[in-house]
Design a protein around this motif. Structure first.
Motif, short mmCIF file in Angstrom:
data_model
loop_
_atom_site.label_atom_id
_atom_site.label_comp_id
_atom_site.label_asym_id
_atom_site.label_seq_id
_atom_site.Cartn_x
_atom_site.Cartn_y
_atom_site.Cartn_z
N THR A 156 0.94 -1.25 -0.31
CA THR A 156 -0.04 0.03 0.13
C THR A 156 1.02 1.20 0.06
O THR A 156 2.02 0.88 0.27
N CYS A 169 -2.44 5.01 6.68
CA CYS A 169 -3.67 4.07 6.94
C CYS A 169 -4.86 4.86 7.82
O CYS A 169 -4.22 5.81 8.69
N GLY A 185 -8.65 3.78 -3.22
CA GLY A 185 -8.27 4.22 -2.09
C GLY A 185 -9.19 4.93 -1.38
O GLY A 185 -9.31 5.55 -0.22
N GLN A 186 -10.24 5.50 -2.35
CA GLN A 186 -11.30 6.44 -1.81
C GLN A 186 -12.61 6.13 -1.90
O GLN A 186 -13.60 6.66 -1.50
N GLU A 215 -3.41 7.16 -0.87
CA GLU A 215 -3.45 6.87 0.30
C GLU A 215 -4.68 6.43 0.83
O GLU A 215 -5.80 6.69 0.45
N LEU A 216 -4.68 5.68 2.01
CA LEU A 216 -5.69 4.77 2.65
C LEU A 216 -6.57 5.42 3.70
O LEU A 216 -7.49 4.83 4.15
N TYR A 253 -10.83 -0.52 4.84
CA TYR A 253 -9.49 -0.72 4.39
C TYR A 253 -9.10 -2.00 4.77
O TYR A 253 -8.29 -2.66 3.73
N THR A 259 -1.19 -2.38 -5.58
CA THR A 259 -1.49 -1.44 -4.31
C THR A 259 -2.94 -0.46 -4.62
O THR A 259 -3.37 -0.62 -5.62
N ALA A 260 -3.03 0.14 -3.47
CA ALA A 260 -4.19 1.17 -3.76
C ALA A 260 -3.83 2.20 -4.38
O ALA A 260 -2.38 2.66 -4.46
N LYS A 284 -9.96 -4.35 1.79
CA LYS A 284 -9.09 -4.18 0.43
C LYS A 284 -7.78 -4.76 0.80
O LYS A 284 -7.10 -5.03 -0.34
#
Length: 331
Positions: free
Chosen positions: A8, A12, A268-269, A305-306, A314, A301-302, A317
């Motif tokens: 990622t 987080c 990630g959103q 940012e997560l 989260y 990856t996402a 995912k």
């Protein structure tokens, strides 16, 4: 044969218990927060947050585990926001979304700080293998800050790059480092600054022998930006396939890409959780569309940012990324 690595970009989401606890603690120490310091209770809470975030990634069996960046209230501006020669001013919108950070105003030399390295040192006590460092890239960090000391944007960018190189040099042993560079997409530089930006990236990446992933997101790079970024030396380049897969593919078809890539293949959103088969299809589609017959390493990856996600989504995912990369991707 291509190696698929689940990871990622970090930042987080805070565990639910920590949000209330930190809000209560910080509400009682406003002056400490303005000075960039933390009392023992806040530090202990962040230590527990770090343990939680690492455990969540380990439970998902990710190939790379980040420290989690739970202390980064100012998002990518964090390394400057805690520096002794930086003042934090008013609240500023974080790119084009509903998140905000304190404006870091650089008022003196960007000397070595070691804040991020200290976080990683603590993380390394809980991660036996696969630890991944996360830093803002030099262009994005300079873009998020205000310079009241150096007086020239290229000199300031070079100073930010030297600062990040010093921080990176102090890292404990890590397997990879993600340099997060959303400003390359959101606020692209003029063509005449291309060599300066490439040199800034080189300054940072030269500070370590580990593999560095330059990870832009929230879209695709403009052509002149892409070409200049490729002039820099790093192990892998990132592509946000969620926000703009077509223009990312166009750049690769026109200008090529490194043998190693990082692909943003889960959103990630967005709270909608992708199916592992969908992620594998995205990975396969990318390889079908690009000219390289085979990649060395693909970091799945996402795309961003997560911290925008609820904790439950989260975690889901993370599990999707792990499952998708543990089964064969057929291009």
């Amino acid at each position: 044969m291509t190696q698929y690595v689940s990871t990622t970009p970090g930042l987080c989401p805070l565990p639910d218990w920590a949000k209330d606890q930190l809000q209560d603690l910080k509400g009682n120490q406003r002056e400490d927060l303005i000075d960039g310091t933390e009392d023992e209770a806040v530090s202990e809470t962040y230590s527990q947050v770090r343990d939680d975030l690492i455990a969540q990634q380990q439970d998902a069996d990710l190939d790379r585990v980040v420290e989690g960046q739970g202390r980064w209230d100012d998002f990518l501006a964090h390394p400057l926001a805690v520096h002794e020669n930086v003042e934090t001013h008013g609240i500023v919108r974080y790119y084009d979304n509903n998140n905000f950070y304190r404006e870091p105003v650089v008022t003196g030399d960007l000397t070595f700080d070691g804040d991020v390295a200290s976080e990683l040192e603590q993380a390394s006590e809980h991660v036996d293998a696969g630890l991944q460092g996360v830093l803002p890239g030099p262009y994005s960090l300079a873009d998020l800050a205000t310079d009241e000391h150096y007086g020239d944007e290229d000199e300031f960018l070079a100073a930010v790059a030297e600062f990040l190189a010093g921080e990176l040099d102090a890292f404990p042993d890590v397997e990879t480092v993600f340099l997060l560079e959303p400003s390359l997409v959101e606020n692209p530089f003029a063509n005449e600054r291309g060599e300066t930006v490439s040199e800034a990236l080189n300054t940072v990446t030269a500070a370590t022998d580990t593999d560095v992933v330059v990870f832009p997101y929230w879209g695709a790079l403009e052509e002149h930006v892409y070409a200049h970024v490729l002039d820099a030396e790093f192990a892998a380049l990132g592509y946000d396939l969620v926000s703009d897969h077509d223009n990312n593919i166009y750049n690769i078809q026109e200008y090529g890409s490194p043998d190693d890539v990082a692909l943003g293949v889960v959103d990630g959103q967005n709270t909608l959780v992708e199916d592992p088969d969908t992620v594998r299809e995205r990975l396969a589609w990318f390889e079908e569309q690009t000219p390289l017959e085979e990649y060395g390493t693909v970091y799945a990856t996402a795309n961003v940012e997560l911290s925008y996600l609820p904790v439950s989504r989260y975690k889901e995912k993370l599990a999707v990324l792990e499952e998708a990369t543990k089964q064969e991707v057929v291009a």
